[in-house]
Design a protein around this motif. Structure first.
Motif, PDB file in Angstrom:
ATOM      1  N   LEU A 325       1.036  -1.315   0.037  1.00 45.53           N
ATOM      2  CA  LEU A 325      -0.089   0.249   0.060  1.00 45.53           C
ATOM      3  C   LEU A 325       0.993   1.294  -0.044  1.00 45.53           C
ATOM      4  O   LEU A 325       1.856   1.373   0.958  1.00 45.53           O
ATOM      5  CB  LEU A 325      -0.903   0.147   1.106  1.00 45.53           C
ATOM      6  CG  LEU A 325      -1.789   1.204   1.485  1.00 45.53           C
ATOM      7  CD1 LEU A 325      -3.025   1.199   0.445  1.00 45.53           C
ATOM      8  CD2 LEU A 325      -2.507   1.204   2.712  1.00 45.53           C
ATOM      9  N   GLY A 326       0.781   2.023  -1.023  1.00 44.90           N
ATOM     10  CA  GLY A 326       1.709   3.261  -1.059  1.00 44.90           C
ATOM     11  C   GLY A 326       3.236   2.825  -1.576  1.00 44.90           C
ATOM     12  O   GLY A 326       3.229   1.587  -2.193  1.00 44.90           O
ATOM     13  N   LYS A 327       4.102   3.337  -0.870  1.00 46.14           N
ATOM     14  CA  LYS A 327       5.486   3.065  -1.563  1.00 46.14           C
ATOM     15  C   LYS A 327       6.203   2.036  -0.768  1.00 46.14           C
ATOM     16  O   LYS A 327       6.092   1.908   0.357  1.00 46.14           O
ATOM     17  CB  LYS A 327       6.425   4.331  -1.218  1.00 46.14           C
ATOM     18  CG  LYS A 327       7.785   4.120  -1.737  1.00 46.14           C
ATOM     19  CD  LYS A 327       7.892   4.366  -3.040  1.00 46.14           C
ATOM     20  CE  LYS A 327       9.231   4.015  -3.862  1.00 46.14           C
ATOM     21  NZ  LYS A 327       9.160   2.377  -4.047  1.00 46.14           N
ATOM     22  N   GLN A 328       6.624   1.081  -1.463  1.00 49.44           N
ATOM     23  CA  GLN A 328       7.442  -0.077  -0.958  1.00 49.44           C
ATOM     24  C   GLN A 328       8.609   0.168  -0.655  1.00 49.44           C
ATOM     25  O   GLN A 328       9.468   0.578  -1.626  1.00 49.44           O
ATOM     26  CB  GLN A 328       7.471  -1.215  -1.855  1.00 49.44           C
ATOM     27  CG  GLN A 328       7.903  -2.477  -1.297  1.00 49.44           C
ATOM     28  CD  GLN A 328       7.064  -3.104  -0.199  1.00 49.44           C
ATOM     29  OE1 GLN A 328       5.966  -3.519  -0.141  1.00 49.44           O
ATOM     30  NE2 GLN A 328       8.013  -3.302   0.925  1.00 49.44           N
ATOM     31  N   LEU A 329       9.093  -0.104   0.486  1.00 47.87           N
ATOM     32  CA  LEU A 329      10.598   0.280   0.993  1.00 47.87           C
ATOM     33  C   LEU A 329      11.152  -1.091   1.747  1.00 47.87           C
ATOM     34  O   LEU A 329      10.182  -1.469   2.163  1.00 47.87           O
ATOM     35  CB  LEU A 329      10.565   1.516   1.859  1.00 47.87           C
ATOM     36  CG  LEU A 329      10.109   2.919   1.239  1.00 47.87           C
ATOM     37  CD1 LEU A 329      10.135   3.758   2.044  1.00 47.87           C
ATOM     38  CD2 LEU A 329      11.141   3.291   0.079  1.00 47.87           C
ATOM     39  N   VAL A 330      12.327  -0.978   1.939  1.00 48.49           N
ATOM     40  CA  VAL A 330      12.865  -1.771   2.415  1.00 48.49           C
ATOM     41  C   VAL A 330      13.916  -1.159   3.606  1.00 48.49           C
ATOM     42  O   VAL A 330      14.613  -0.356   3.386  1.00 48.49           O
ATOM     43  CB  VAL A 330      14.090  -2.841   1.944  1.00 48.49           C
ATOM     44  CG1 VAL A 330      14.548  -3.789   2.981  1.00 48.49           C
ATOM     45  CG2 VAL A 330      13.248  -3.610   1.028  1.00 48.49           C
ATOM     46  N   LYS A 331      13.825  -1.284   5.072  1.00 48.45           N
ATOM     47  CA  LYS A 331      14.851  -0.770   5.824  1.00 48.45           C
ATOM     48  C   LYS A 331      15.693  -1.577   6.172  1.00 48.45           C
ATOM     49  O   LYS A 331      15.775  -2.800   6.393  1.00 48.45           O
ATOM     50  CB  LYS A 331      13.856  -0.600   7.389  1.00 48.45           C
ATOM     51  CG  LYS A 331      14.704   0.118   8.451  1.00 48.45           C
ATOM     52  CD  LYS A 331      13.924   0.316   9.571  1.00 48.45           C
ATOM     53  CE  LYS A 331      14.696   0.729  10.709  1.00 48.45           C
ATOM     54  NZ  LYS A 331      13.968   0.922  12.060  1.00 48.45           N
ATOM     55  N   VAL A 332      17.048  -1.161   5.922  1.00 53.86           N
ATOM     56  CA  VAL A 332      18.229  -1.838   5.809  1.00 53.86           C
ATOM     57  C   VAL A 332      19.024  -1.737   6.986  1.00 53.86           C
ATOM     58  O   VAL A 332      19.344  -2.937   7.859  1.00 53.86           O
ATOM     59  CB  VAL A 332      19.060  -1.366   4.773  1.00 53.86           C
ATOM     60  CG1 VAL A 332      20.520  -2.060   4.736  1.00 53.86           C
ATOM     61  CG2 VAL A 332      18.486  -1.507   3.379  1.00 53.86           C
ATOM     62  N   ALA A 333      19.130  -0.718   7.795  1.00 47.53           N
ATOM     63  CA  ALA A 333      19.469  -0.421   9.326  1.00 47.53           C
ATOM     64  C   ALA A 333      19.140   0.801   9.770  1.00 47.53           C
ATOM     65  O   ALA A 333      18.550   1.638   9.341  1.00 47.53           O
ATOM     66  CB  ALA A 333      21.041  -0.334   8.912  1.00 47.53           C
ATOM     67  N   ASP A 334      19.101   0.823  11.273  1.00 44.67           N
ATOM     68  CA  ASP A 334      18.878   2.077  11.807  1.00 44.67           C
ATOM     69  C   ASP A 334      20.274   3.090  11.742  1.00 44.67           C
ATOM     70  O   ASP A 334      21.251   2.387  11.478  1.00 44.67           O
ATOM     71  CB  ASP A 334      18.777   1.568  13.447  1.00 44.67           C
ATOM     72  CG  ASP A 334      17.307   0.974  13.694  1.00 44.67           C
ATOM     73  OD1 ASP A 334      16.531   1.716  13.060  1.00 44.67           O
ATOM     74  OD2 ASP A 334      17.193   0.064  14.268  1.00 44.67           O
ATOM     75  N   PRO A 335      20.009   4.295  11.891  1.00 43.56           N
ATOM     76  CA  PRO A 335      21.207   5.047  11.873  1.00 43.56           C
ATOM     77  C   PRO A 335      22.143   4.819  12.809  1.00 43.56           C
ATOM     78  O   PRO A 335      21.813   4.637  14.216  1.00 43.56           O
ATOM     79  CB  PRO A 335      20.681   6.598  11.871  1.00 43.56           C
ATOM     80  CG  PRO A 335      19.191   6.343  11.566  1.00 43.56           C
ATOM     81  CD  PRO A 335      18.891   4.963  12.161  1.00 43.56           C
ATOM     82  N   GLU A 336      23.482   5.104  12.657  1.00 48.55           N
ATOM     83  CA  GLU A 336      24.735   4.678  13.641  1.00 48.55           C
ATOM     84  C   GLU A 336      25.198   6.275  13.733  1.00 48.55           C
ATOM     85  O   GLU A 336      25.644   6.413  14.850  1.00 48.55           O
ATOM     86  CB  GLU A 336      25.633   3.695  13.103  1.00 48.55           C
ATOM     87  CG  GLU A 336      26.723   3.272  14.179  1.00 48.55           C
ATOM     88  CD  GLU A 336      27.631   2.216  13.359  1.00 48.55           C
ATOM     89  OE1 GLU A 336      28.678   2.234  13.832  1.00 48.55           O
ATOM     90  OE2 GLU A 336      27.083   1.569  12.674  1.00 48.55           O
TER      91      GLU A 336
END
Length: 343
Positions: A325-336
């Motif tokens: 639904l809407g934009k498909q994204l993948v979260k790769v990592a949290d900011p370090e």
């Protein structure tokens, strides 16, 4: 840590791609030289147009190469800088390889301000999908107040923005999508006037009922029988921006259907294909207006976010099943290194 993961194209698919067409491989983390930065990927986008790049065929963008990383839009943080333009912790966007760490020349990156909008919006409503909706509808579609605008793929990253901009311009908007939940979303959340579920309804009959005065603008994201139905209901001097044809991307044979020439002549309609890169010299205009509408609450957006670098191929394959639904994204990592505002 000196190793990272990359996602390579293992072989070219014939028909629908599957997991066997991707390989996750280990590679060294490169070191930046003068004028370069080392980036750590945070969010990665997957988009339908990437299916075309899996073919070894000439197109508007070069094909992916076998046993090399695929690539696309990525939001990343600067992990190490040898550039005078970027510091460690800066958040940037660029067209990068599908890998956890990338070394990129400073010329190919744009810094983004996390305080203005969530960083993911630069891959969606403020990025390529938003720009595609903006220029395709306004430059080619040229909607006028009181006209009827129909958009296929209406709950996707592009179609959902198209419909909302058409409403801003005072149009009657009909969206076509593939589930009752998506129809409920575009009508009750985004303000579309009508919605048609192409999986459960006869699209031609439903369109004819939803568009009693015909169709003035048809924004094409899907093609196939849905496009055939919409084109059959065009008004005089209708406009058709052709953004995509996802229904045919995985067909092994050429897509066949009704010939459109006679209908275009009868309606004196304009049908024009485009890619968002055609408007690259106007991206600042699009970003400024989209950002203004977003801040004013005139635009809403949804994101479907899958977590984990290893899940990038699955997220891409899901596009062709309509799972997003809407934009498909993948979260790769949290900011370090980057500091993002709390939201």
């Amino acid at each position: 840590m000196s190793k990272q993961r990359q996602i390579h194209l293992a072989k070219r698919p014939e028909g629908m791609p599957s997991m066997e067409h991707f390989n996750i491989v280990e590679a060294d983390i490169p070191s930046p030289k003068d004028g370069e930065v080392l980036l750590r990927a945070l969010y990665l986008t997957v988009d339908p147009y990437m299916r075309g790049r899996m073919r070894d065929a000439k197109s508007y963008v070069a094909p992916f190469q076998i046993n090399e990383p695929l690539n696309g839009g990525v939001v990343a943080e600067v992990a190490e800088s040898k550039s005078s333009q970027f510091n460690q912790g800066d958040v940037v966007i660029g067209h990068l390889n599908w890998e956890e760490y990338s070394v990129v020349n400073e010329k190919h990156l744009r810094k983004i301000d996390p305080s203005i909008a969530p960083i993911t919006t630069h891959l969606g409503i403020l990025g390529m999908p938003g720009q595609t909706a903006y220029f395709g509808l306004l430059d080619i579609g040229q909607p006028k107040e009181g006209e009827t605008v129909v958009v296929s793929g209406a709950a996707g990253a592009v179609g959902s923005v198209v419909g909302q901009i058409a409403k801003i311009k005072g149009c009657r908007v009909v969206g076509i999508a593939g589930s009752d939940d998506k129809i409920d979303y575009i009508k009750n959340e985004l303000g579309f006037d009508e919605g048609i579920n192409y999986k459960t309804q006869d699209v031609y009959k439903a369109l004819k009922e939803a568009c009693p005065d015909g169709i003035d603008v048809y924004y094409e994201n899907v093609g196939g029988e849905i496009g055939d139905a919409a084109i059959s209901l065009l008004n005089k001097f209708a406009r058709i921006p052709v953004c995509g044809a996802i229904s045919s991307y995985n067909k092994k044979e050429a897509d066949l259907g009704p010939r459109v020439q006679t209908k275009l002549i009868q309606s004196s309609a304009l049908m024009k294909g485009f890619v968002v890169g055609d408007y690259s010299d106007r991206f600042n205009e699009g970003a400024e207006q989209l950002g203004k509408w977003l801040q004013e609450g005139k635009l809403k957006y949804e994101e479907t976010i899958v977590e984990g670098f290893e899940n990038v191929p699955g997220a891409f394959l899901g596009l062709f099943e309509g799972t997003n639904l809407g934009k498909q994204l993948v979260k790769v990592a949290d900011p370090e290194y980057a500091t993002l505002p709390n939201r």
